[in-house]
Design an enzyme around this catalytic site. Sequence first.
Site, PDB file in Angstrom:
ATOM      1  N   ARG A  45       8.891  27.465  25.254  1.00  0.00           N
ATOM      2  CA  ARG A  45      10.116  28.087  25.778  1.00  0.00           C
ATOM      3  C   ARG A  45       9.953  29.578  26.046  1.00  0.00           C
ATOM      4  O   ARG A  45      10.717  30.179  26.762  1.00  0.00           O
ATOM      5  CB  ARG A  45      11.264  27.876  24.781  1.00  0.00           C
ATOM      6  CG  ARG A  45      11.918  26.527  24.965  1.00  0.00           C
ATOM      7  CD  ARG A  45      13.150  26.394  24.134  1.00  0.00           C
ATOM      8  NE  ARG A  45      12.870  26.558  22.712  1.00  0.00           N
ATOM      9  CZ  ARG A  45      13.687  26.173  21.739  1.00  0.00           C
ATOM     10  NH1 ARG A  45      14.841  25.619  22.032  1.00  0.00           N
ATOM     11  NH2 ARG A  45      13.377  26.356  20.480  1.00  0.00           N
ATOM     12  N   LYS A 152       2.718  16.149  11.921  1.00  0.00           N
ATOM     13  CA  LYS A 152       3.510  15.935  10.721  1.00  0.00           C
ATOM     14  C   LYS A 152       4.335  17.189  10.424  1.00  0.00           C
ATOM     15  O   LYS A 152       3.972  18.252  10.935  1.00  0.00           O
ATOM     16  CB  LYS A 152       2.629  15.555   9.518  1.00  0.00           C
ATOM     17  CG  LYS A 152       1.447  16.480   9.351  1.00  0.00           C
ATOM     18  CD  LYS A 152       1.368  17.434   8.209  1.00  0.00           C
ATOM     19  CE  LYS A 152       2.466  18.174   7.659  1.00  0.00           C
ATOM     20  NZ  LYS A 152       2.352  19.653   7.671  1.00  0.00           N
ATOM     21  N   HIS A 182      -3.743  15.570   9.583  1.00  0.00           N
ATOM     22  CA  HIS A 182      -5.115  16.077   9.778  1.00  0.00           C
ATOM     23  C   HIS A 182      -5.977  15.935   8.530  1.00  0.00           C
ATOM     24  O   HIS A 182      -7.202  15.970   8.613  1.00  0.00           O
ATOM     25  CB  HIS A 182      -5.120  17.514  10.322  1.00  0.00           C
ATOM     26  CG  HIS A 182      -4.877  18.580   9.304  1.00  0.00           C
ATOM     27  ND1 HIS A 182      -3.630  18.957   8.903  1.00  0.00           N
ATOM     28  CD2 HIS A 182      -5.739  19.364   8.594  1.00  0.00           C
ATOM     29  CE1 HIS A 182      -3.737  19.929   8.003  1.00  0.00           C
ATOM     30  NE2 HIS A 182      -5.008  20.198   7.789  1.00  0.00           N
ATOM     31  N   LYS A 186     -10.408  14.720   7.518  1.00  0.00           N
ATOM     32  CA  LYS A 186     -11.402  15.443   6.706  1.00  0.00           C
ATOM     33  C   LYS A 186     -12.372  14.397   6.155  1.00  0.00           C
ATOM     34  O   LYS A 186     -11.941  13.401   5.556  1.00  0.00           O
ATOM     35  CB  LYS A 186     -10.715  16.200   5.565  1.00  0.00           C
ATOM     36  CG  LYS A 186      -9.845  17.373   6.074  1.00  0.00           C
ATOM     37  CD  LYS A 186      -9.416  18.254   4.934  1.00  0.00           C
ATOM     38  CE  LYS A 186      -8.370  19.272   5.329  1.00  0.00           C
ATOM     39  NZ  LYS A 186      -8.851  20.376   6.144  1.00  0.00           N
ATOM     40  N   GLU A 220      -3.168  27.230  -1.580  1.00  0.00           N
ATOM     41  CA  GLU A 220      -3.455  28.106  -0.439  1.00  0.00           C
ATOM     42  C   GLU A 220      -3.179  29.552  -0.805  1.00  0.00           C
ATOM     43  O   GLU A 220      -2.248  29.835  -1.562  1.00  0.00           O
ATOM     44  CB  GLU A 220      -2.571  27.738   0.732  1.00  0.00           C
ATOM     45  CG  GLU A 220      -2.792  26.328   1.213  1.00  0.00           C
ATOM     46  CD  GLU A 220      -1.980  26.062   2.455  1.00  0.00           C
ATOM     47  OE1 GLU A 220      -2.483  26.374   3.527  1.00  0.00           O
ATOM     48  OE2 GLU A 220      -0.856  25.576   2.329  1.00  0.00           O
ATOM     49  N   ASP A 239       6.366  19.729   3.618  1.00  0.00           N
ATOM     50  CA  ASP A 239       5.255  20.255   4.424  1.00  0.00           C
ATOM     51  C   ASP A 239       3.922  19.609   4.045  1.00  0.00           C
ATOM     52  O   ASP A 239       3.145  19.250   4.921  1.00  0.00           O
ATOM     53  CB  ASP A 239       5.168  21.781   4.253  1.00  0.00           C
ATOM     54  CG  ASP A 239       4.107  22.408   5.150  1.00  0.00           C
ATOM     55  OD1 ASP A 239       4.039  22.028   6.331  1.00  0.00           O
ATOM     56  OD2 ASP A 239       3.357  23.279   4.665  1.00  0.00           O
ATOM     57  N   HIS A 244       0.031  14.961   3.364  1.00  0.00           N
ATOM     58  CA  HIS A 244      -1.359  15.080   2.889  1.00  0.00           C
ATOM     59  C   HIS A 244      -1.516  14.558   1.453  1.00  0.00           C
ATOM     60  O   HIS A 244      -2.409  13.778   1.158  1.00  0.00           O
ATOM     61  CB  HIS A 244      -1.830  16.537   2.903  1.00  0.00           C
ATOM     62  CG  HIS A 244      -1.620  17.245   4.214  1.00  0.00           C
ATOM     63  ND1 HIS A 244      -1.710  16.603   5.421  1.00  0.00           N
ATOM     64  CD2 HIS A 244      -1.339  18.544   4.500  1.00  0.00           C
ATOM     65  CE1 HIS A 244      -1.491  17.480   6.391  1.00  0.00           C
ATOM     66  NE2 HIS A 244      -1.261  18.661   5.862  1.00  0.00           N
ATOM     67  N   LYS A 327       1.791  27.999  -1.737  1.00  0.00           N
ATOM     68  CA  LYS A 327       1.381  29.081  -0.839  1.00  0.00           C
ATOM     69  C   LYS A 327       1.209  30.339  -1.688  1.00  0.00           C
ATOM     70  O   LYS A 327       1.797  30.444  -2.782  1.00  0.00           O
ATOM     71  CB  LYS A 327       2.483  29.351   0.194  1.00  0.00           C
ATOM     72  CG  LYS A 327       2.761  28.185   1.124  1.00  0.00           C
ATOM     73  CD  LYS A 327       1.868  28.254   2.332  1.00  0.00           C
ATOM     74  CE  LYS A 327       2.222  27.188   3.344  1.00  0.00           C
ATOM     75  NZ  LYS A 327       1.106  26.893   4.241  1.00  0.00           N
TER      76      LYS A 327
HETATM   77  C1  BG6 Z   1      -0.492  21.866   7.214  1.00  0.00           C
HETATM   78  C2  BG6 Z   1       0.683  22.590   6.617  1.00  0.00           C
HETATM   79  O1  BG6 Z   1      -0.186  20.539   7.444  1.00  0.00           O
HETATM   80  O2  BG6 Z   1      -1.585  21.950   6.319  1.00  0.00           O
HETATM   81  C3  BG6 Z   1       0.333  24.025   6.354  1.00  0.00           C
HETATM   82  O3  BG6 Z   1       1.779  22.533   7.522  1.00  0.00           O
HETATM   83  C4  BG6 Z   1      -0.925  24.125   5.522  1.00  0.00           C
HETATM   84  O4  BG6 Z   1       1.408  24.708   5.710  1.00  0.00           O
HETATM   85  C5  BG6 Z   1      -2.036  23.276   6.093  1.00  0.00           C
HETATM   86  O5  BG6 Z   1      -1.311  25.484   5.500  1.00  0.00           O
HETATM   87  C6  BG6 Z   1      -3.219  23.204   5.160  1.00  0.00           C
HETATM   88  O6  BG6 Z   1      -4.289  22.584   5.822  1.00  0.00           O
HETATM   89  P1  BG6 Z   1      -5.791  22.883   5.413  1.00  0.00           P
HETATM   90  O7  BG6 Z   1      -6.592  21.984   6.277  1.00  0.00           O
HETATM   91  O8  BG6 Z   1      -6.021  24.344   5.691  1.00  0.00           O
HETATM   92  O9  BG6 Z   1      -5.881  22.594   3.960  1.00  0.00           O
END
Ligand code: BG6
Length: 468
Positions: A45, A152, A182, A186, A220, A239, A244, A327
């Site tokens: 946008r 996701k 994702h 891995k 993280e 999230d 995951h 985080k």
């Molecule tokens: C994402 C989350 O799906 O995965 C993020 O939305 C997160 O908040 C990320 O930082 C972490 O992925 P990875 O591959 O860096 O562990």
Amino acid sequence: MNESIIIILLGATGDLSKRRLLPALYSLLKHKHLPSSWLLCGVGREAITTPDILKTALPFVEEFDEATWQEFCSHFVYQKTDFANADDVEHLARFLETEKKKLATDVVNTLVYMALPSQFFAPVTQTLGQHTVIYKKQNDQKRGWCRVVYEKPFGQDRASAGQINKVISQYLDESQIYRVDHYLAKDIIGTLALVRFTNRVFEPLWNYENIDWVEIALRETVSVEGRGLYYDAYGALKDVVQNHLMQILALLSMEAPRLLSGDAVRDQVAAVLQKIYPVDGILGQYDGYFAEKGVAQGSKTETFAALKFMIDTPRWQQVPFYITTGKCMNTKDTVITVQFKHVKCLLSSSCPSQANKLTIRVLPKPLFSLELNVKKPGLLIEVMPVTMDFCYECTFGSVKGNTYELVLQEVLIGEQSISVRFDEIEFAWDVIEKIKALHLPLYSYQKGSRGPKELEEFADKHHMRWQS
Ligand code: BG6
């Protein structure tokens, strides 16, 4: 028949595109995984120029070389589009039609990547379907395939996920839908089921009789970065826990599938997800969270969670599964720890104080490490724990930093193993709803720490120790 592809990246100005998707597409080009004829159309946008978007992605590109970058840029074009504006959509559809013709191949395939918040999935799919930018699978080979990727989290809860799924299923066949996670791309996650079920040293021991507890940590160091608006509406539970972490937990705890592939694995993942229930936990929010752009003042969104789950199956009687995620923590890693029970001591003295422990590190450097007891060299019988390590990269070479390259590669070849089936998504949302029903307390924690200080009280209460 010669083929080309149009990749339509929705949410092209967002964080995911900038950090992961555009760099991943660059890598696909560099590693020659794209056909010779292709176009990448970014859609968003924001009023921003094509070169400006590319500039934002550049710092995240790996293995940079000028020639490939220039080639990549020449295939990319940005189209400002507001999906609520009929003229904009009309313009986008016409533009894509013209570009398809310019590609001048027998077949043009279409890959749509929805890097958007999930509330847009249904209306955008509907609009693109009505303009035949996306279309249901047909037997006409000349039409080219059409695959749509949904980032996701899929929905905000079970009900909204159901509504989205109902709408998108009207426009796409299940084989065209990629609800990607994702983490499933891995390598080490992809190997979990195989390691469990093809090694006799693991499968017969993988149960309550031999395993004391399991911990999965996904930590993280980064904050919510530029994603405050999205993150504040979701929080850590939606999230990363719903997707995951639930996928990892399910792969670790499911029963043996008929076959180690496709729906046979998904059936078992879905079955165990229905048996997972939370019993306790604490939530956290890092100091300074309100200062993040897009975050509501006084927000109660969690940026940290420590949770205890049980699994109601004969295999896992009384075995707790712990999850921690957050985080702004002191470390960036994803680590699974499987703590085995003590054996009966057959030594007259110096009994082992450690039981076997299996550590599976997903990030940063993939590793399987099994802690064993051995005798210390010398005349005395002294027991010492040592580790037997399998370093993934030492055997297989370096692992790709950007998992999205693999995600896209799998979509390009039509491989759905990185896609989550809808029933898995529903059952994972049920787990989140059960966590919400516990009304867990929310504590604050300092940036760069291990989480709220109450984490230790939680550990004492459950007679456990966090692994790191
Ligand atoms: C994402 C989350 O799906 O995965 C993020 O939305 C997160 O908040 C990320 O930082 C972490 O992925 P990875 O591959 O860096 O562990």
